[in-house]
Design a protein around this motif. Structure first.
Motif, PDB file in Angstrom:
ATOM      1  N   HIS A 438       0.846  -1.186   0.000  1.00 50.35           N
ATOM      2  CA  HIS A 438       0.000   0.000   0.000  1.00 50.35           C
ATOM      3  C   HIS A 438       0.886   1.242   0.000  1.00 50.35           C
ATOM      4  CE1 HIS A 438      -3.924  -2.001   0.719  1.00 50.35           C
ATOM      5  NE2 HIS A 438      -3.148  -2.934   1.254  1.00 50.35           N
ATOM      6  N   THR A 439       0.669   2.107  -0.976  1.00 52.08           N
ATOM      7  CA  THR A 439       1.479   3.315  -1.086  1.00 52.08           C
ATOM      8  C   THR A 439       0.639   4.387  -1.766  1.00 52.08           C
ATOM      9  OG1 THR A 439       3.597   4.204  -1.867  1.00 52.08           O
ATOM     10  CG2 THR A 439       2.558   2.513  -3.235  1.00 52.08           C
ATOM     11  N   TYR A 440       1.298   5.427  -2.331  1.00 53.72           N
ATOM     12  CA  TYR A 440       0.587   6.559  -2.915  1.00 53.72           C
ATOM     13  C   TYR A 440       1.259   7.003  -4.212  1.00 53.72           C
ATOM     14  CZ  TYR A 440      -1.725   7.131   1.609  1.00 53.72           C
ATOM     15  OH  TYR A 440      -2.463   6.923   2.740  1.00 53.72           O
ATOM     16  N   SER A 441       0.467   7.624  -5.053  1.00 51.41           N
ATOM     17  CA  SER A 441       0.972   8.464  -6.139  1.00 51.41           C
ATOM     18  C   SER A 441       0.625   9.897  -5.768  1.00 51.41           C
ATOM     19  CB  SER A 441       0.313   8.089  -7.469  1.00 51.41           C
ATOM     20  OG  SER A 441       0.547   9.071  -8.448  1.00 51.41           O
ATOM     21  N   GLN A 442       1.588  10.811  -5.931  1.00 55.45           N
ATOM     22  CA  GLN A 442       1.346  12.182  -5.488  1.00 55.45           C
ATOM     23  C   GLN A 442       1.737  13.192  -6.559  1.00 55.45           C
ATOM     24  OE1 GLN A 442       3.668  11.814  -1.854  1.00 55.45           O
ATOM     25  NE2 GLN A 442       1.807  11.648  -0.618  1.00 55.45           N
ATOM     26  N   SER A 443       0.925  14.231  -6.689  1.00 57.25           N
ATOM     27  CA  SER A 443       1.228  15.365  -7.562  1.00 57.25           C
ATOM     28  C   SER A 443       1.788  16.491  -6.710  1.00 57.25           C
ATOM     29  CB  SER A 443      -0.022  15.856  -8.284  1.00 57.25           C
ATOM     30  OG  SER A 443      -0.515  14.895  -9.176  1.00 57.25           O
ATOM     31  N   SER A 444       2.852  17.113  -7.195  1.00 58.70           N
ATOM     32  CA  SER A 444       3.517  18.143  -6.399  1.00 58.70           C
ATOM     33  C   SER A 444       3.702  19.430  -7.197  1.00 58.70           C
ATOM     34  CB  SER A 444       4.883  17.645  -5.925  1.00 58.70           C
ATOM     35  OG  SER A 444       5.769  17.468  -7.023  1.00 58.70           O
ATOM     36  N   TYR A 445       3.834  20.527  -6.451  1.00 60.19           N
ATOM     37  CA  TYR A 445       4.166  21.827  -7.025  1.00 60.19           C
ATOM     38  C   TYR A 445       5.119  22.508  -6.060  1.00 60.19           C
ATOM     39  CZ  TYR A 445       3.672  26.781  -8.243  1.00 60.19           C
ATOM     40  OH  TYR A 445       3.919  28.097  -8.569  1.00 60.19           O
ATOM     41  N   TYR A 446       6.301  22.903  -6.565  1.00 54.39           N
ATOM     42  CA  TYR A 446       7.237  23.624  -5.702  1.00 54.39           C
ATOM     43  C   TYR A 446       7.724  24.874  -6.411  1.00 54.39           C
ATOM     44  CZ  TYR A 446      11.428  21.792  -8.217  1.00 54.39           C
ATOM     45  OH  TYR A 446      12.387  21.492  -9.150  1.00 54.39           O
ATOM     46  N   THR A 447       8.251  25.801  -5.634  1.00 54.19           N
ATOM     47  CA  THR A 447       8.824  27.020  -6.176  1.00 54.19           C
ATOM     48  C   THR A 447      10.235  27.205  -5.647  1.00 54.19           C
ATOM     49  OG1 THR A 447       7.728  28.269  -4.395  1.00 54.19           O
ATOM     50  CG2 THR A 447       6.624  28.197  -6.542  1.00 54.19           C
ATOM     51  N   VAL A 448      11.034  27.967  -6.394  1.00 58.53           N
ATOM     52  CA  VAL A 448      12.438  28.210  -6.045  1.00 58.53           C
ATOM     53  C   VAL A 448      12.681  29.713  -6.020  1.00 58.53           C
ATOM     54  CG1 VAL A 448      13.275  25.992  -6.908  1.00 58.53           C
ATOM     55  CG2 VAL A 448      13.107  27.938  -8.475  1.00 58.53           C
ATOM     56  N   PRO A 449      13.806  30.152  -5.430  1.00 60.18           N
ATOM     57  CA  PRO A 449      14.058  31.596  -5.294  1.00 60.18           C
ATOM     58  C   PRO A 449      14.033  32.376  -6.602  1.00 60.18           C
ATOM     59  CG  PRO A 449      15.506  30.378  -3.825  1.00 60.18           C
ATOM     60  CD  PRO A 449      14.795  29.363  -4.656  1.00 60.18           C
ATOM     61  N   SER A 450      14.329  31.759  -7.708  1.00 61.05           N
ATOM     62  CA  SER A 450      14.290  32.469  -8.992  1.00 61.05           C
ATOM     63  C   SER A 450      12.878  32.865  -9.390  1.00 61.05           C
ATOM     64  CB  SER A 450      14.886  31.591 -10.093  1.00 61.05           C
ATOM     65  OG  SER A 450      14.034  30.483 -10.364  1.00 61.05           O
ATOM     66  N   GLY A 451      11.875  32.299  -8.727  1.00 66.41           N
ATOM     67  CA  GLY A 451      10.487  32.541  -9.070  1.00 66.41           C
ATOM     68  C   GLY A 451       9.854  31.434  -9.875  1.00 66.41           C
ATOM     69  N   ALA A 452      10.659  30.487 -10.326  1.00 67.33           N
ATOM     70  CA  ALA A 452      10.126  29.388 -11.141  1.00 67.33           C
ATOM     71  C   ALA A 452       9.248  28.475 -10.303  1.00 67.33           C
ATOM     72  CB  ALA A 452      11.267  28.594 -11.761  1.00 67.33           C
ATOM     73  N   GLY A 453       8.219  27.937 -10.966  1.00 68.92           N
ATOM     74  CA  GLY A 453       7.389  26.904 -10.376  1.00 68.92           C
ATOM     75  C   GLY A 453       7.569  25.608 -11.137  1.00 68.92           C
ATOM     76  N   VAL A 454       7.514  24.481 -10.435  1.00 68.21           N
ATOM     77  CA  VAL A 454       7.695  23.167 -11.054  1.00 68.21           C
ATOM     78  C   VAL A 454       6.543  22.266 -10.622  1.00 68.21           C
ATOM     79  CG1 VAL A 454       9.169  21.146 -11.292  1.00 68.21           C
ATOM     80  CG2 VAL A 454      10.201  23.420 -11.105  1.00 68.21           C
ATOM     81  N   PHE A 455       5.816  21.743 -11.610  1.00 63.58           N
ATOM     82  CA  PHE A 455       4.720  20.813 -11.355  1.00 63.58           C
ATOM     83  C   PHE A 455       5.112  19.426 -11.830  1.00 63.58           C
ATOM     84  CE2 PHE A 455       1.108  18.406 -13.096  1.00 63.58           C
ATOM     85  CZ  PHE A 455       0.317  18.297 -11.959  1.00 63.58           C
ATOM     86  N   SER A 456       4.772  18.412 -11.028  1.00 62.55           N
ATOM     87  CA  SER A 456       4.932  17.012 -11.431  1.00 62.55           C
ATOM     88  C   SER A 456       3.627  16.281 -11.153  1.00 62.55           C
ATOM     89  CB  SER A 456       6.068  16.332 -10.667  1.00 62.55           C
ATOM     90  OG  SER A 456       7.328  16.863 -11.036  1.00 62.55           O
ATOM     91  N   SER A 457       3.097  15.614 -12.173  1.00 60.64           N
ATOM     92  CA  SER A 457       1.820  14.920 -11.999  1.00 60.64           C
ATOM     93  C   SER A 457       1.955  13.674 -11.146  1.00 60.64           C
ATOM     94  CB  SER A 457       1.228  14.552 -13.356  1.00 60.64           C
ATOM     95  OG  SER A 457       1.976  13.512 -13.969  1.00 60.64           O
ATOM     96  N   GLY A 458       3.123  13.011 -11.179  1.00 64.80           N
ATOM     97  CA  GLY A 458       3.332  11.790 -10.411  1.00 64.80           C
ATOM     98  C   GLY A 458       2.663  10.574 -11.000  1.00 64.80           C
ATOM     99  N   THR A 459       2.070  10.695 -12.181  1.00 67.64           N
ATOM    100  CA  THR A 459       1.396   9.581 -12.845  1.00 67.64           C
ATOM    101  C   THR A 459       1.567   9.699 -14.347  1.00 67.64           C
ATOM    102  OG1 THR A 459      -0.766   8.634 -13.393  1.00 67.64           O
ATOM    103  CG2 THR A 459      -0.757  10.909 -12.626  1.00 67.64           C
ATOM    104  N   MET A 460       1.761   8.570 -14.992  1.00 71.63           N
ATOM    105  CA  MET A 460       1.983   8.546 -16.433  1.00 71.63           C
ATOM    106  C   MET A 460       0.684   8.685 -17.218  1.00 71.63           C
ATOM    107  SD  MET A 460       4.366   5.775 -18.389  1.00 71.63           S
ATOM    108  CE  MET A 460       5.711   6.154 -17.291  1.00 71.63           C
ATOM    109  N   ASN A 461      -0.420   8.230 -16.668  1.00 71.36           N
ATOM    110  CA  ASN A 461      -1.686   8.276 -17.399  1.00 71.36           C
ATOM    111  C   ASN A 461      -2.194   9.695 -17.628  1.00 71.36           C
ATOM    112  OD1 ASN A 461      -1.729   5.546 -17.676  1.00 71.36           O
ATOM    113  ND2 ASN A 461      -3.571   5.199 -16.462  1.00 71.36           N
ATOM    114  N   TRP A 462      -1.641  10.661 -16.913  1.00 79.19           N
ATOM    115  CA  TRP A 462      -2.049  12.050 -17.108  1.00 79.19           C
ATOM    116  C   TRP A 462      -1.871  12.457 -18.570  1.00 79.19           C
ATOM    117  CZ3 TRP A 462      -3.332  15.602 -13.000  1.00 79.19           C
ATOM    118  CH2 TRP A 462      -3.535  16.925 -13.417  1.00 79.19           C
ATOM    119  N   SER A 463      -0.734  12.119 -19.148  1.00 77.60           N
ATOM    120  CA  SER A 463      -0.431  12.569 -20.509  1.00 77.60           C
ATOM    121  C   SER A 463      -1.345  11.941 -21.539  1.00 77.60           C
ATOM    122  CB  SER A 463       1.035  12.275 -20.866  1.00 77.60           C
ATOM    123  OG  SER A 463       1.327  10.898 -20.750  1.00 77.60           O
TER     124      SER A 463
END
Length: 528
Positions: A438-463
Motif C-alpha cells: 500500500h502506497t501513494y501516487s502524489q502530484s507536487s508543485y514547488y517554487t524556487v528563489p528564482s520565481g520558477a514553479g515546477v509541477f509534477s503529476s506523479g502519474t503517467m496516465n495524465w499525458s
C-alpha cells in the motif's frame, strides 16, 4: 521503466469518409492531389513574421496523418538522419520498402479543430527498394539500419513544430517517421520538449530487443538488452512514443494558443543558450532517459526563472550519455543500466550509466521533479487533497474527489531521505497497491528563489488522459474514463496558462505541506 505494449489514442466523432484535407478536398480526391506532381508545399503557410500558434491552428486540419494500412512488418519503414532541424534546413530520409516506389507526406501536428494534423509538404514519387537488414554490434547489442539515403528533404517554408512523416508505398502501406523543426529562439514562449532519448531506449526495431531486453522478459533476454540505442533506424511497430505520449498534450497546448517553441532532449543537452528567456519547459510524456547535460541545463533554466511541467512519472530517472554514429553527432544513446558493465565507470564514475539515484554519485530525480519514482504497474483513482489550489480551478473538484484510471502505469511520490526543493506542496495524494504494498501516487508543485514553479503529476496516465473523450487507455488496456480526462485537461490548461505568464511563484507561491505528506523510503524491490 516499463515494458510497454501500446497506448491507443483515437479521436472520437471523426467520420473518416467525410474528412476534409488541408487542401480542402474530400479524401479520394486528396489522395490523387497528393500523389500527383513533384515535391511541394501544401495548403497555406503563414509568413514567419505572421506566424503564431493561434493563427497556425486556424488553418484547415486533416486526419490524413493517421495510418490506414501499415501492412506487413517490412512493407515500408524509414528514419531521418537528424532528430531535429532549424526551419529551412534539410535532412536525409532513409526508406526501405517492398514496393517499387513511395511518397512522403509531412504533417505538422497540433490541434487543428481537433483533427490534430495539417498537411504541409509532399514529395514526388520516389523509387523504392528493400534495404539491408539490421546491423547488430556484438556485446552492446546496438542495432542500426545500414541503409543508403532515399531522398533529401528541405524544410523551407515549414513552420516550426512537431512533424510526422507519413511514408506511403505504391501498394498503399504506410508508416511514420518523425522530425522536429525546432525553434531558433524560445524567449517568451512555452517550450514543448520531445523526449527523443526515451523514444530510442524503448525502440525494438531490428531484432526485437531494446534497453530492457527481449519480449520474453527472461534473465537471458535481459542479458541481451541493448546497452546502446541508436537513432539510425526506424521505430518499431507504428512509430515513436510521440504519438502515444506527447501528441495528446501537444493538441491541448496548441488549442490554448499560448506562444510555443519546440525543442528536443538533444537540444537541452547541447544548446542551453536556446532556452534563454523561455517561460516554461513542458515535458509532456514519458521522459525517463536523461544525460548529464539535460539535467544540468534543466536545473540552470529553472534557477533562471523558467517554469517546468512534468505531465508524467518516472522522469529523469536513468542516466545516459550520447555518442556519435556514422550519420552524425549524438546519434547513439548509451545506457548500460549497470555501472559495473559501463567502461566509463573506470574513467569517470559520475558519468556511468545507471539510475541517477545510485552511488557512488547519487543525484536522485527528486532534486528536479520534487517527487521520487516508486512503482510499476499501478492503476488507481487520482485523489485531490488540495481543491483550493489554483491548479484545480474550474475542475469542480472538492477534497477527496476521485478520478478513476488517472493514476497509472507508473507512480511517483514524496519520499523521505532524498533531496527535495522546498517549499513543496502536495496537491493530490492517491492511495494505491503496487506489488502487494500500500502506497501513494502524489502530484507536487514547488517554487524556487528564482520565481520558477515546477509541477509534477506523479502519474503517467495524465499525458494520455488530457485529450478527454478519446478512448484513452493505459498500457494494460484499462480505460482512463472521459470524466478523468476532462479533469486532467482543465488542470493542464490552468498550469500552461499560469506558466506561460512567466515565473509562477509570485502569483502562485507554494505553501509547504511536506511534513504532512512525506512517506518513508520505499521497500519495493528494484526492477530493471
Amino acid at each position: 521503466m516499463i515494458r510497454l505494449r501500446f497506448l491507443a489514442v483515437t479521436v472520437s466523432g471523426l467520420v473518416a469518409v467525410m474528412m476534409v484535407s488541408a487542401c480542402g478536398l474530400a479524401r479520394p480526391d486528396a489522395d490523387a492531389a497528393i500523389s500527383a506532381g513533384g515535391p511541394r508545399l501544401l495548403g497555406k503557410n503563414l509568413h514567419p513574421r505572421e506566424w503564431s500558434v493561434a493563427r497556425e491552428n486556424e488553418l484547415p486540419g486533416t486526419d490524413r496523418w493517421r495510418l490506414r494500412d501499415p501492412g506487413p512488418a517490412k512493407a515500408i519503414e524509414g528514419f531521418a538522419d537528424k532528430v531535429s532541424v532549424l526551419p529551412g534546413e534539410s535532412f536525409r530520409l532513409y526508406v526501405s520498402t517492398t514496393a517499387a516506389g513511395f511518397r512522403v507526406e509531412a504533417f505538422r501536428m497540433g490541434w487543428y479543430q481537433g483533427r490534430q494534423g495539417r498537411a504541409v509538404w509532399v514529395s514526388g514519387h520516389v523509387r523504392g527498394h528493400r534495404q539491408a537488414g539490421p546491423k547488430v554490434v556484438p556485446g552492446t547489442y546496438q542495432v542500426s539500419a545500414p541503409w543508403q539515403p532515399s531522398l533529401t528533404i528541405s524544410t523551407k517554408g515549414w513552420p516550426q513544430g512537431c512533424y510526422l512523416l507519413k511514408l506511403v508505398s505504391d501498394r498503399g502501406h504506410d508508416r511514420w517517421a518523425t522530425i522536429t523543426v525546432r525553434s531558433p529562439v524560445t524567449a517568451g514562449r512555452t517550450v514543448f520538449m520531445n523526449s527523443v532519448t526515451t523514444w530510442a531506449a524503448y525502440n525494438k526495431w531490428g531484432i526485437g530487443t531494446n534497453v530492457y531486453g527481449d519480449r520474453h522478459g527472461t534473465v537471458a533476454g535481459y542479458a541481451k538488452r541493448s546497452r546502446k540505442a541508436s537513432f539510425d533506424r526506424p521505430y518499431d511497430k507504428r512509430g515513436s512514443y510521440f504519438n502515444w505520449y506527447e501528441l495528446p498534450m501537444l493538441s491541448v497546448a496548441e488549442r490554448l494558443g499560448v506562444p510555443m517553441a519546440y525543442e528536443t532532449d538533444l537540444d537541452l543537452d547541447g544548446a542551453p543558450e536556446v532556452f534563454a528567456g523561455a517561460r516554461a519547459l513542458v515535458f509532456a510524456g514519458h521522459d525517463e532517459y536523461w544525460t548529464l547535460g539535460m539535467r544540468q541545463n534543466a536545473l540552470r533554466v529553472r534557477d533562471a526563472g523558467v517554469n517546468i511541467a512534468f505531465f508524467s512519472s518516472n522522469n529523469a530517472y536513468r542516466h545516459v550519455r550520447l555518442e556519435p554514429s556514422a550519420l552524425g553527432p549524438n546519434r547513439v544513446v548509451v545506457v548500460y543500466k549497470d555501472a559495473t558493465e559501463d567502461p566509463m565507470s573506470l574513467k569517470d564514475p559520475s558519468q556511468a550509466t545507471q539510475q541517477w539515484r545510485l552511488p557512488p554519485h547519487p543525484r536522485p530525480e527528486s532534486e528536479l521533479t520534487g517527487v521520487y519514482y516508486e512503482c510499476n504497474p499501478v492503476y488507481a483513482a487520482y485523489v485531490v487533497t488540495d481543491p483550493a489550489s489554483w491548479i484545480f480551478r474550474g475542475t469542480g473538484a472538492v477534497r477527496g474527489s476521485r478520478y478513476p484510471g488517472l493514476v497509472g502505469v507508473e507512480s511517483d511520490r514524496l519520499t523521505a531521505g532524498v533531496p527535495v526543493p522546498r517549499p513543496i506542496r502536495i496537491v493530490a495524494s492517491s492511495p494505491l497497491v503496487c506489488k502487494g504494498m500500500h502506497t501513494y501516487s502524489q502530484s507536487s508543485y514547488y517554487t524556487v528563489p528564482s520565481g520558477a514553479g515546477v509541477f509534477s503529476s506523479g502519474t503517467m496516465n495524465w499525458s494520455c488522459g488530457v485529450y478527454g473523450r478519446t478512448g484513452c487507455r493505459d498500457h494494460g488496456l484499462r480505460p482512463v474514463p472521459a470524466r478523468s480526462g476532462d479533469f486532467a485537461r482543465r488542470a493542464t490548461e490552468n498550469i500552461l496558462r499560469a506558466f506561460a505568464n512567466g515565473p509562477a511563484a509570485g502569483r502562485h507561491p507554494a505553501v509547504d505541506n511536506y511534513q504532512q505528506y512525506v512517506g518513508p523510503p520505499s521497500t519495493l524491490p528494484y526492477t530493471h
